[in-house]
Design a protein around this motif. Structure first.
Motif, PDB file in Angstrom:
ATOM      1  N   GLU A 189       0.833  -1.203   0.000  1.00 28.38           N
ATOM      2  CA  GLU A 189       0.000   0.000   0.000  1.00 28.38           C
ATOM      3  C   GLU A 189       0.878   1.267   0.000  1.00 28.38           C
ATOM      4  O   GLU A 189       0.576   2.239  -0.678  1.00 28.38           O
ATOM      5  CB  GLU A 189      -0.897  -0.033   1.243  1.00 28.38           C
ATOM      6  CG  GLU A 189      -2.214   0.676   1.047  1.00 28.38           C
ATOM      7  CD  GLU A 189      -3.088   0.557   2.283  1.00 28.38           C
ATOM      8  OE1 GLU A 189      -2.827  -0.308   3.142  1.00 28.38           O
ATOM      9  OE2 GLU A 189      -4.028   1.360   2.393  1.00 28.38           O
ATOM     10  N   TYR A 199       1.246   4.141  -2.910  1.00 30.16           N
ATOM     11  CA  TYR A 199       1.151   5.589  -2.660  1.00 30.16           C
ATOM     12  C   TYR A 199       2.397   6.299  -3.197  1.00 30.16           C
ATOM     13  O   TYR A 199       2.295   7.309  -3.901  1.00 30.16           O
ATOM     14  CB  TYR A 199       0.989   5.871  -1.163  1.00 30.16           C
ATOM     15  CG  TYR A 199       1.095   7.339  -0.819  1.00 30.16           C
ATOM     16  CD1 TYR A 199       0.096   8.234  -1.209  1.00 30.16           C
ATOM     17  CD2 TYR A 199       2.205   7.847  -0.141  1.00 30.16           C
ATOM     18  CE1 TYR A 199       0.195   9.591  -0.918  1.00 30.16           C
ATOM     19  CE2 TYR A 199       2.315   9.203   0.144  1.00 30.16           C
ATOM     20  CZ  TYR A 199       1.306  10.068  -0.243  1.00 30.16           C
ATOM     21  OH  TYR A 199       1.414  11.410   0.040  1.00 30.16           O
ATOM     22  N   ARG A 203      15.566  11.683  -1.730  1.00 26.04           N
ATOM     23  CA  ARG A 203      14.869  11.701  -0.439  1.00 26.04           C
ATOM     24  C   ARG A 203      14.189  10.371  -0.108  1.00 26.04           C
ATOM     25  O   ARG A 203      13.394  10.282   0.825  1.00 26.04           O
ATOM     26  CB  ARG A 203      13.876  12.840  -0.378  1.00 26.04           C
ATOM     27  CG  ARG A 203      12.670  12.702  -1.284  1.00 26.04           C
ATOM     28  CD  ARG A 203      11.590  13.635  -0.794  1.00 26.04           C
ATOM     29  NE  ARG A 203      10.610  13.921  -1.831  1.00 26.04           N
ATOM     30  CZ  ARG A 203       9.533  14.655  -1.617  1.00 26.04           C
ATOM     31  NH1 ARG A 203       9.290  15.176  -0.439  1.00 26.04           N
ATOM     32  NH2 ARG A 203       8.679  14.876  -2.592  1.00 26.04           N
ATOM     33  N   TYR A 231      -7.427   9.011  -9.200  1.00 24.19           N
ATOM     34  CA  TYR A 231      -6.799   8.319  -8.073  1.00 24.19           C
ATOM     35  C   TYR A 231      -7.809   7.932  -6.996  1.00 24.19           C
ATOM     36  O   TYR A 231      -7.690   6.856  -6.406  1.00 24.19           O
ATOM     37  CB  TYR A 231      -5.638   9.148  -7.486  1.00 24.19           C
ATOM     38  CG  TYR A 231      -4.344   8.870  -8.230  1.00 24.19           C
ATOM     39  CD1 TYR A 231      -4.122   9.382  -9.498  1.00 24.19           C
ATOM     40  CD2 TYR A 231      -3.372   8.036  -7.685  1.00 24.19           C
ATOM     41  CE1 TYR A 231      -2.957   9.102 -10.199  1.00 24.19           C
ATOM     42  CE2 TYR A 231      -2.193   7.751  -8.369  1.00 24.19           C
ATOM     43  CZ  TYR A 231      -1.994   8.285  -9.630  1.00 24.19           C
ATOM     44  OH  TYR A 231      -0.837   7.984 -10.319  1.00 24.19           O
ATOM     45  N   ASP A 272      -8.054   3.911  -6.687  1.00 25.77           N
ATOM     46  CA  ASP A 272      -7.505   3.333  -5.458  1.00 25.77           C
ATOM     47  C   ASP A 272      -8.589   2.917  -4.466  1.00 25.77           C
ATOM     48  O   ASP A 272      -8.324   2.109  -3.578  1.00 25.77           O
ATOM     49  CB  ASP A 272      -6.519   4.317  -4.802  1.00 25.77           C
ATOM     50  CG  ASP A 272      -5.265   4.510  -5.659  1.00 25.77           C
ATOM     51  OD1 ASP A 272      -5.066   3.706  -6.585  1.00 25.77           O
ATOM     52  OD2 ASP A 272      -4.517   5.472  -5.411  1.00 25.77           O
ATOM     53  N   LYS A 326      -2.642  13.856  -5.816  1.00 21.87           N
ATOM     54  CA  LYS A 326      -2.385  12.529  -5.241  1.00 21.87           C
ATOM     55  C   LYS A 326      -2.379  12.597  -3.718  1.00 21.87           C
ATOM     56  O   LYS A 326      -2.842  11.673  -3.042  1.00 21.87           O
ATOM     57  CB  LYS A 326      -1.070  11.987  -5.778  1.00 21.87           C
ATOM     58  CG  LYS A 326      -1.166  11.679  -7.266  1.00 21.87           C
ATOM     59  CD  LYS A 326       0.171  11.643  -7.936  1.00 21.87           C
ATOM     60  CE  LYS A 326      -0.003  11.438  -9.430  1.00 21.87           C
ATOM     61  NZ  LYS A 326       1.270  11.518 -10.145  1.00 21.87           N
ATOM     62  N   VAL A 327      -1.861  13.687  -3.186  1.00 22.70           N
ATOM     63  CA  VAL A 327      -1.880  13.881  -1.729  1.00 22.70           C
ATOM     64  C   VAL A 327      -3.333  14.029  -1.263  1.00 22.70           C
ATOM     65  O   VAL A 327      -3.767  13.406  -0.287  1.00 22.70           O
ATOM     66  CB  VAL A 327      -1.035  15.121  -1.347  1.00 22.70           C
ATOM     67  CG1 VAL A 327      -1.238  15.489   0.116  1.00 22.70           C
ATOM     68  CG2 VAL A 327       0.440  14.859  -1.629  1.00 22.70           C
ATOM     69  N   ASN A 351      -5.303  10.711  -1.472  1.00 19.82           N
ATOM     70  CA  ASN A 351      -4.936   9.828  -0.373  1.00 19.82           C
ATOM     71  C   ASN A 351      -5.640  10.254   0.925  1.00 19.82           C
ATOM     72  O   ASN A 351      -6.169   9.416   1.669  1.00 19.82           O
ATOM     73  CB  ASN A 351      -3.413   9.871  -0.215  1.00 19.82           C
ATOM     74  CG  ASN A 351      -2.900   8.889   0.808  1.00 19.82           C
ATOM     75  OD1 ASN A 351      -2.413   9.283   1.858  1.00 19.82           O
ATOM     76  ND2 ASN A 351      -3.031   7.600   0.541  1.00 19.82           N
ATOM     77  N   SER A 402      -8.892   4.127   4.724  1.00 18.03           N
ATOM     78  CA  SER A 402      -7.615   3.641   4.168  1.00 18.03           C
ATOM     79  C   SER A 402      -6.459   4.419   4.793  1.00 18.03           C
ATOM     80  O   SER A 402      -6.649   5.502   5.345  1.00 18.03           O
ATOM     81  CB  SER A 402      -7.611   3.804   2.643  1.00 18.03           C
ATOM     82  OG  SER A 402      -7.669   5.175   2.302  1.00 18.03           O
ATOM     83  N   LYS A 403      -5.257   3.853   4.686  1.00 20.99           N
ATOM     84  CA  LYS A 403      -4.082   4.475   5.311  1.00 20.99           C
ATOM     85  C   LYS A 403      -3.801   5.840   4.699  1.00 20.99           C
ATOM     86  O   LYS A 403      -3.874   5.997   3.479  1.00 20.99           O
ATOM     87  CB  LYS A 403      -2.853   3.594   5.082  1.00 20.99           C
ATOM     88  CG  LYS A 403      -2.660   2.521   6.119  1.00 20.99           C
ATOM     89  CD  LYS A 403      -1.261   1.926   5.936  1.00 20.99           C
ATOM     90  CE  LYS A 403      -1.151   0.561   6.563  1.00 20.99           C
ATOM     91  NZ  LYS A 403       0.093  -0.110   6.179  1.00 20.99           N
ATOM     92  N   PHE A 411      -0.848   8.459   4.203  1.00 13.88           N
ATOM     93  CA  PHE A 411       0.612   8.588   4.277  1.00 13.88           C
ATOM     94  C   PHE A 411       1.011  10.066   4.263  1.00 13.88           C
ATOM     95  O   PHE A 411       0.266  10.909   3.771  1.00 13.88           O
ATOM     96  CB  PHE A 411       1.253   7.853   3.090  1.00 13.88           C
ATOM     97  CG  PHE A 411       0.987   6.365   3.100  1.00 13.88           C
ATOM     98  CD1 PHE A 411       1.650   5.537   3.996  1.00 13.88           C
ATOM     99  CD2 PHE A 411       0.052   5.807   2.240  1.00 13.88           C
ATOM    100  CE1 PHE A 411       1.404   4.170   4.021  1.00 13.88           C
ATOM    101  CE2 PHE A 411      -0.202   4.441   2.263  1.00 13.88           C
ATOM    102  CZ  PHE A 411       0.470   3.623   3.151  1.00 13.88           C
ATOM    103  N   PRO A 412       2.187  10.363   4.800  1.00 22.46           N
ATOM    104  CA  PRO A 412       2.624  11.766   4.837  1.00 22.46           C
ATOM    105  C   PRO A 412       2.704  12.379   3.435  1.00 22.46           C
ATOM    106  O   PRO A 412       3.113  11.710   2.485  1.00 22.46           O
ATOM    107  CB  PRO A 412       4.017  11.690   5.469  1.00 22.46           C
ATOM    108  CG  PRO A 412       4.079  10.379   6.164  1.00 22.46           C
ATOM    109  CD  PRO A 412       3.188   9.454   5.403  1.00 22.46           C
ATOM    110  N   ALA A 413       2.310  13.641   3.340  1.00 18.19           N
ATOM    111  CA  ALA A 413       2.309  14.335   2.040  1.00 18.19           C
ATOM    112  C   ALA A 413       3.723  14.441   1.487  1.00 18.19           C
ATOM    113  O   ALA A 413       4.668  14.696   2.221  1.00 18.19           O
ATOM    114  CB  ALA A 413       1.717  15.730   2.206  1.00 18.19           C
ATOM    115  N   ARG A 414       3.842  14.188   0.180  1.00 15.92           N
ATOM    116  CA  ARG A 414       5.104  14.454  -0.520  1.00 15.92           C
ATOM    117  C   ARG A 414       4.724  15.010  -1.894  1.00 15.92           C
ATOM    118  O   ARG A 414       3.830  14.503  -2.567  1.00 15.92           O
ATOM    119  CB  ARG A 414       5.977  13.201  -0.627  1.00 15.92           C
ATOM    120  CG  ARG A 414       5.241  11.991  -1.148  1.00 15.92           C
ATOM    121  CD  ARG A 414       5.988  10.695  -0.936  1.00 15.92           C
ATOM    122  NE  ARG A 414       7.276  10.667  -1.553  1.00 15.92           N
ATOM    123  CZ  ARG A 414       8.425  10.509  -0.848  1.00 15.92           C
ATOM    124  NH1 ARG A 414       8.386  10.374   0.459  1.00 15.92           N
ATOM    125  NH2 ARG A 414       9.576  10.476  -1.471  1.00 15.92           N
TER     126      ARG A 414
END
Lengths: 106, 421
Positions: free
Chosen positions: A31, A35, A88, B48, B52, B337-338, B341, B350-351, B353-356
């Motif tokens: 998962e 992402y 990174r 997305y 997803d 995408k951020v 999510n 859903s999980k 995740f940290p923004a990138r």
């Protein structure tokens, strides 16, 4: 009744261990890989029709993907965009990405 | 240890947010996401969330146009390096491959209290989360004399489509040895290197068809994106053709006259045979109608792109205040995408995740002479912070520049597949 519950819990525990240990030992959370892969999809098309600039990553072997990312990360392989992107990524993220892309059909 | 704490945090966040989605699940209704605007931000976000969530979320995309012409690469069409059809895309893939409900209509207003978007056709759509990616609108009166009417005489061509075609026709119809005048916009605006790539591509076209023509840039800004690289390229490829006039020299744009084709400054009145006047910009109308703006643009939380004014509304791309990211298609795609999510996390558990984030802007100066600038970003306390950045260098080999251009072609294919496939 208590005995059955205890057995059921034990069975679930064993299942959870079996399922999670291999994933964690590879450091590749699918998962998470999915992402992270979204960032790659901005440039890497799922299938490549023409041109020589940016390859498709789908179905590429894990060792190939890991080594390419590490080479960009340590700047031994040249490309400003890829050096920035890989720069990174930590090893968990590199493993997750490689596992994810290698699992996709070409 | 860092790794574990992040996982614990995201799992906890997902559980907490997942609880919010329970009412929807309990009554058997799928959570609903409505996306307004089918460009780099909106199309990507719709795709997305739909892809997803694997059918667990109903996604509706509201976009007026049936065919979307990308702003990126529209300058290459002006330069004669792409045909118009090649920068057009439809929404078939979003609907058929991803199950997005594509509605070709205008989003007229937002009833944030009742979580409904009203459409110009009269119907309305309800949402649990609304993603606004409306791009830009123009502040026509930022350039004295300019208006929606004058844009047919002096096309801004800053939304790709018929304006871009019109501009190309006007450049091709210039008298021999005539002047092309461009007035770039004030900051902040969509695609910072865009006006200067446009100058390069118009020069490329004129060099072949009208080599004695001149290009005059009447810039309201004292400096611009990739300035050294562009000016170096102009000297090498188009010597004597391009004059960049900064505001210190021209003293400000006093008036533009579409009938006389004149642009008046303190320095002089410039006569144009063809002109592109690009006014100052603001967030697309629906973002202002939704009331999530602060002035011309919409502030967002750097960790999710959720509006600071309404946590059920997300704002992507040009319309948002996403400092330190530039307003670009690549930025909008990355932000989408951020947001996707985060929205899925809120609605399905859903999980998260940290923004990138990341961005790269390629520009073409002449055939096979490509340059690029880019950066990676993360969510900071108050804004989106730069992690690392790069820019092409003067004096790079012809081979490097060619590789950069070829990379941009593949990027275009990757980006449009990521938006529409």
């Amino acid at each position: 009744m208590c005995e059955i519950l205890r057995l059921a819990f034990a069975a679930v525990f064993v299942l959870v261990v079996i399922i999670t240990i291999p994933t964690k030992s590879m450091g590749a959370d699918k998962e998470y890989g999915q992402y992270l892969s979204a960032e790659c999809n901005a440039c890497h098309a799922p299938s490549k029709k023409s041109g020589a600039g940016i390859p498709s990553l789908n179905g590429k072997p894990v060792p190939y993907l890991v080594s390419a990312l590490l080479q960009y990360k340590n700047k031994s392989r040249k490309n400003a965009v890829m050096q920035m992107i890989a720069g990174r990524l930590d090893s968990e993220q590199i493993n997750a990405l490689a596992a994810y892309f290698s699992s996709l059909g070409k | 240890m860092k790794k574990i704490s992040r996982r614990q945090f995201t799992n906890a966040a997902a559980l907490g947010l997942g609880a919010l989605a329970i009412p929807n699940i309990a009554v058997g209704a799928k959570p609903k996401v409505v996306v307004v605007g089918g460009g780099a931000g909106g199309a990507t976000a719709a795709r997305y969330v739909a892809k997803d969530s694997k059918g667990a979320v109903d996604v509706t995309l509201i976009e007026a146009s049936k065919r979307y012409y990308t702003c990126f690469y529209s300058n290459l069409y002006l330069g004669g390096l792409r045909n118009y059809g090649s920068i057009g895309h439809n929404y078939y893939g979003l609907a058929v491959n991803n199950g997005v409900n594509v509605v070709h209509d205008w989003a007229a207003s937002v009833d944030a209290q009742n979580k409904r978007v009203k459409l110009a056709s009269g119907s309305s759509v309800s949402y649990d989360r609304l993603i606004l990616s409306p791009g830009i609108d123009f502040k026509y009166d930022s350039v004295p004399g300019y208006s929606a009417e004058v844009q047919s005489k002096m096309p801004h061509a800053w939304k790709s489509g018929t304006q871009t075609q019109l501009l190309k026709r006007q450049v091709l119809n210039m008298r021999k040895g005539g002047n092309f005048v461009i007035v770039p916009p004030t900051n902040p605006y969509r695609c910072p290197p865009g006006p200067y790539e446009r100058v390069s591509m118009v020069a490329h076209l004129l060099k072949a068809n009208n080599p004695k023509a001149k290009i005059i840039i009447l810039d309201p800004k004292p400096k611009f994106s990739k300035q050294g690289l562009f000016m170096d390229g102009w000297e090498r490829h188009y010597p004597g053709m391009i004059d960049w006039v900064d505001p210190g020299a021209h003293g400000g744009i006093k008036n533009v006259d579409g009938n006389k084709m004149e642009i008046k400054t303190d320095l002089d009145t410039f006569k144009a045979d063809a002109a592109s006047v690009i006014p100052a910009q603001k967030a697309g109308a629906i973002a202002l109608a939704a009331g999530v703006n602060d002035g011309d643009w919409c502030p967002v939380n750097p960790n999710s792109m959720a509006s600071k004014a309404d946590s059920n509304i997300y704002v992507l791309g040009d319309a948002s205040v996403a400092k330190s990211m530039p307003k670009s298609g690549f930025s909008a795609n990355s932000q989408a995408k951020v947001a996707a999510n985060a929205v899925r996390g809120e609605l399905t558990g859903s999980k998260v995740f940290p923004a990138r984030y990341s961005n790269t802007c390629w520009s073409l100066i002449a055939t096979d002479d490509g340059i690029k600038v880019g950066a990676s970003y993360k969510a900071g306390e108050k804004k989106i912070d730069v992690v690392s950045k790069f820019i092409s260098k003067k004096g790079e080999s012809a081979e490097t520049r060619k590789t950069t251009y070829e990379e941009s072609i593949d990027w275009y294919n990757g980006m449009t597949a990521d938006m529409f496939s």
